[in-house]
Motif scaffolding. Structure first.
Motif, short mmCIF file in Angstrom:
data_model
loop_
_atom_site.label_atom_id
_atom_site.label_comp_id
_atom_site.label_asym_id
_atom_site.label_seq_id
_atom_site.Cartn_x
_atom_site.Cartn_y
_atom_site.Cartn_z
N LEU A 1 0.76 -1.35 0.26
CA LEU A 1 0.02 -0.25 -0.22
C LEU A 1 1.32 1.17 0.13
O LEU A 1 1.94 1.07 0.72
N ASP A 2 0.52 2.50 -0.74
CA ASP A 2 1.10 3.69 -0.31
C ASP A 2 1.74 4.12 0.84
O ASP A 2 0.86 3.98 2.38
N ASP A 3 2.41 5.00 1.14
CA ASP A 3 3.41 5.01 1.84
C ASP A 3 2.14 5.79 2.92
O ASP A 3 2.34 5.78 4.42
N ASP A 4 1.08 6.45 2.54
CA ASP A 4 0.22 7.72 3.43
C ASP A 4 -1.19 7.17 3.38
O ASP A 4 -2.00 8.21 3.01
N SER A 5 -1.16 6.28 2.67
CA SER A 5 -2.70 5.27 2.51
C SER A 5 -3.24 5.56 3.49
O SER A 5 -3.38 4.68 4.04
N PRO A 6 -4.35 5.95 3.81
CA PRO A 6 -5.59 5.19 4.28
C PRO A 6 -5.71 4.50 5.53
O PRO A 6 -6.06 3.88 6.50
N GLU A 7 -5.52 3.54 4.18
CA GLU A 7 -6.22 1.56 4.08
C GLU A 7 -4.28 1.45 5.14
O GLU A 7 -5.00 0.59 6.29
N LEU A 8 -3.45 1.58 4.60
CA LEU A 8 -2.57 1.62 5.31
C LEU A 8 -2.19 2.11 6.92
O LEU A 8 -2.30 0.91 8.02
N LEU A 9 -2.24 3.40 6.65
CA LEU A 9 -2.66 3.62 8.55
C LEU A 9 -3.87 2.56 9.97
O LEU A 9 -3.29 3.07 10.74
N SER A 10 -5.10 2.48 8.89
CA SER A 10 -5.58 1.43 9.44
C SER A 10 -5.24 0.43 10.10
O SER A 10 -5.09 -0.08 11.21
N ARG A 11 -4.08 -0.63 9.15
CA ARG A 11 -3.57 -1.06 9.15
C ARG A 11 -2.54 -1.44 10.60
O ARG A 11 -2.37 -2.21 11.31
N LEU A 12 -1.97 -0.16 10.21
CA LEU A 12 -1.07 -0.27 11.52
C LEU A 12 -1.65 -0.15 12.88
O LEU A 12 -0.84 -0.30 13.95
N GLY A 13 -2.68 1.13 12.35
CA GLY A 13 -3.09 1.48 13.80
C GLY A 13 -2.05 1.70 14.82
O GLY A 13 -2.18 1.73 16.04
N MET A 14 -2.02 2.75 14.19
CA MET A 14 -0.79 3.98 15.72
C MET A 14 -1.26 4.94 14.68
O MET A 14 -0.06 5.95 16.39
N GLY A 15 -2.15 6.03 14.00
CA GLY A 15 -2.31 6.80 14.16
C GLY A 15 -1.55 7.53 13.19
O GLY A 15 -1.53 6.46 12.03
N SER A 16 -1.50 8.76 12.73
CA SER A 16 -0.95 9.78 11.41
C SER A 16 0.78 8.99 11.25
O SER A 16 1.23 7.84 12.08
N ILE A 17 0.83 9.06 9.88
CA ILE A 17 2.24 8.86 9.38
C ILE A 17 2.92 9.52 10.40
O ILE A 17 4.06 8.51 10.80
N THR A 18 2.87 10.44 11.07
CA THR A 18 3.66 11.50 11.65
C THR A 18 3.91 10.44 12.54
O THR A 18 5.41 10.34 13.19
N ASP A 19 2.39 10.10 13.45
CA ASP A 19 3.16 8.76 14.77
C ASP A 19 3.71 7.59 14.60
O ASP A 19 4.46 6.96 15.57
N VAL A 20 3.30 7.25 13.29
CA VAL A 20 4.06 6.18 13.13
C VAL A 20 5.51 5.90 12.64
O VAL A 20 6.34 5.26 13.99
N MET A 21 5.94 6.83 12.51
CA MET A 21 7.58 7.21 12.24
C MET A 21 8.40 7.14 13.83
O MET A 21 9.10 6.83 14.03
N ARG A 22 7.41 8.87 14.65
CA ARG A 22 8.10 8.60 16.21
C ARG A 22 8.42 7.33 16.27
O ARG A 22 9.18 7.08 17.60
N LYS A 23 6.94 6.20 15.92
CA LYS A 23 6.79 5.36 17.10
C LYS A 23 7.89 4.65 17.14
O LYS A 23 9.16 3.79 17.51
N LEU A 24 8.14 4.27 16.11
CA LEU A 24 9.81 3.73 14.80
C LEU A 24 11.07 4.24 15.48
O LEU A 24 11.39 3.28 15.68
N GLY A 25 10.93 5.34 15.73
CA GLY A 25 12.16 5.96 15.73
C GLY A 25 12.02 5.54 17.43
O GLY A 25 13.42 4.96 17.45
N ASP A 26 11.54 5.86 17.78
CA ASP A 26 11.26 4.99 19.82
C ASP A 26 12.02 3.54 19.69
O ASP A 26 12.67 3.29 20.56
N GLU A 27 11.28 2.80 19.05
CA GLU A 27 11.46 1.19 18.82
C GLU A 27 12.97 1.78 18.53
O GLU A 27 13.80 0.53 19.50
N LEU A 28 13.43 2.28 17.48
CA LEU A 28 15.05 1.88 17.13
C LEU A 28 15.78 1.99 18.13
O LEU A 28 16.58 1.56 18.38
N ALA A 29 15.43 3.56 18.80
CA ALA A 29 16.39 3.47 19.64
C ALA A 29 16.30 3.22 20.76
O ALA A 29 17.71 3.03 21.69
#
Length: 365
Positions: free
Chosen positions: A180-208
């Motif tokens: 799915l496209d990076d910013d597609s609503p369907e992808l964000l729904s499947r991820l269940g992490m909020g907005s794309i900004t929220d997703v990237m912040r959470k991934l950054g926290d995980e990596l840290a």
């Protein structure tokens, strides 16, 4: 061979002792010290090293990069892609996931550590083994293909670097992924992490958090290196051979037997492990460290505490896909497994004891 994408799921039933040993958590323990040996070996006497004055600089965390974040997000997109199972006889395509068995040959001999079974890989170029994974594109599901390439200068087996090699790959299954496209609503729904900004912040926290865990692990390894350096031990070639033989018997022999390798071929495969200098160094280090930790535990009266045992069993349950109740039954029914798990818990408790005794200095700037 480097690990590329090991995405097969865990089975929900109790595994055999050999299968448990083949998992990463078991690889921390020297096999030759825990199981009945195929050959008699004699363990050297080791005097526990003093922990006084042990000072080790902590490892500095490597900075997170934008590429790491992009790679983690791409991996997440693949996990939540639309999937279609390819049919027998259908061509595998680039960016598919493929389930393969692999045998690698060089100089007309099976290459050490090249054997894989039921290995999920991503069909895309990988710098760890250039020309291998991408060559699966065009292979047909249910058939075998040969891949010829020159092993890179970074290949784990030093003696084979720069050598021509041939891999026999059985393609057992494949999955076509529609991302799915990076910013597609369907992808964000499947991820269940909020907005794309929220997703990237959470991934950054995980990596840290993972980076901090790596720092702790590497710092602990530095301390273990000091203990080994402080403890002169002479290991017989027979003991090192037995450690390698046990590892090979756990990791590779069952697969080769299922591939109908004959006794002389099995022996030749084992010899590849026994003759590899880095494998011998690693085996000798593992044995020495285990003997050192055992000596410290005996001298200082260390016993596994309940918290360490519970944490170890939880890790093992997560790795194997076996629930805690089934794992408990397996331990009760298998004396060798129970002994192995006890030794692991004792090891973890002893390392914890050591880390509390040593001095850790700040990482160098």
């Amino acid at each position: 061979m480097t690990t590329h994408d090991d995405s097969q799921g865990g089975r929900k039933n109790a595994r055999s002792l050999a299968e448990l040993h083949a998992l990463g958590i078991m690889k921390k323990m020297p096999a030759a010290l825990q199981l009945d040996s195929t050959e008699p070996v004699e363990l050297p006497t080791v005097e526990a090293p003093s922990l006084e004055g042990v000072s080790v600089a902590q490892v500095a965390p490597a900075p997170l990069t934008e590429q790491e974040l992009v790679d983690r997000f791409d991996a997440l997109r693949r996990q939540h892609a639309d999937v279609r199972e390819r049919q027998p006889g259908e061509d595998v395509a680039l960016e598919d996931d493929a389930l393969v068995d692999v045998l690698g040959f060089a100089n007309n001999r099976l290459m050490p550590f090249s054997v894989r079974e039921n290995w999920w890989v991503r069909v895309a170029a990988d710098p760890g083994l250039p020309g291998f994974f991408e060559s699966l594109a065009g292979a047909k599901v249910g058939q075998s293909v040969g891949i010829e390439l020159t092993l890179p200068d970074t290949y784990p087996v030093e003696a084979l670097r720069g050598q021509p090699a041939r891999f026999l790959v059985s393609v057992k299954a494949a999955r076509a992924l529609k991302l799915l496209d990076d910013d597609s609503p369907e992808l964000l729904s499947r991820l269940g992490m909020g907005s794309i900004t929220d997703v990237m912040r959470k991934l950054g926290d995980e990596l840290a958090q993972e980076r901090l865990a790596d720092v702790d692990r590497l710092t602990q390894e530095r301390v273990m290196d000091v203990l080994v350096d402080r403890t002169p031990v002479e290991l017989s070639a027979a003991l090192v051979d037995e450690e390698i033989r046990q590892r090979w018997a756990e990791a590779e022999r069952p697969i080769l037997q299922r591939k109908d390798f004959q006794p002389d071929e099995l022996q030749e495969a084992l010899e590849g492990w026994l003759q590899d200098p880095l494998t011998r160094m690693d085996a000798a280090y593992r044995i020495t460290l285990a003997l050192v930790l055992r000596a410290i535990a005996e001298r200082d009266g260390i016993q596994p505490d309940r918290a360490a045992t519970d944490a170890m069993l939880e890790d093992l349950a997560n790795l194997t896909g076996v629930n805690r109740q089934e794992l408990g039954v397996a331990v009760k029914e298998d004396e060798a497994l129970a002994r192995r798990l006890y030794e692991m818990a004792l090891r973890f408790s002893t390392i914890d004891h050591v880390m509390k005794k040593v001095t850790l200095t700040p990482a160098a700037a």
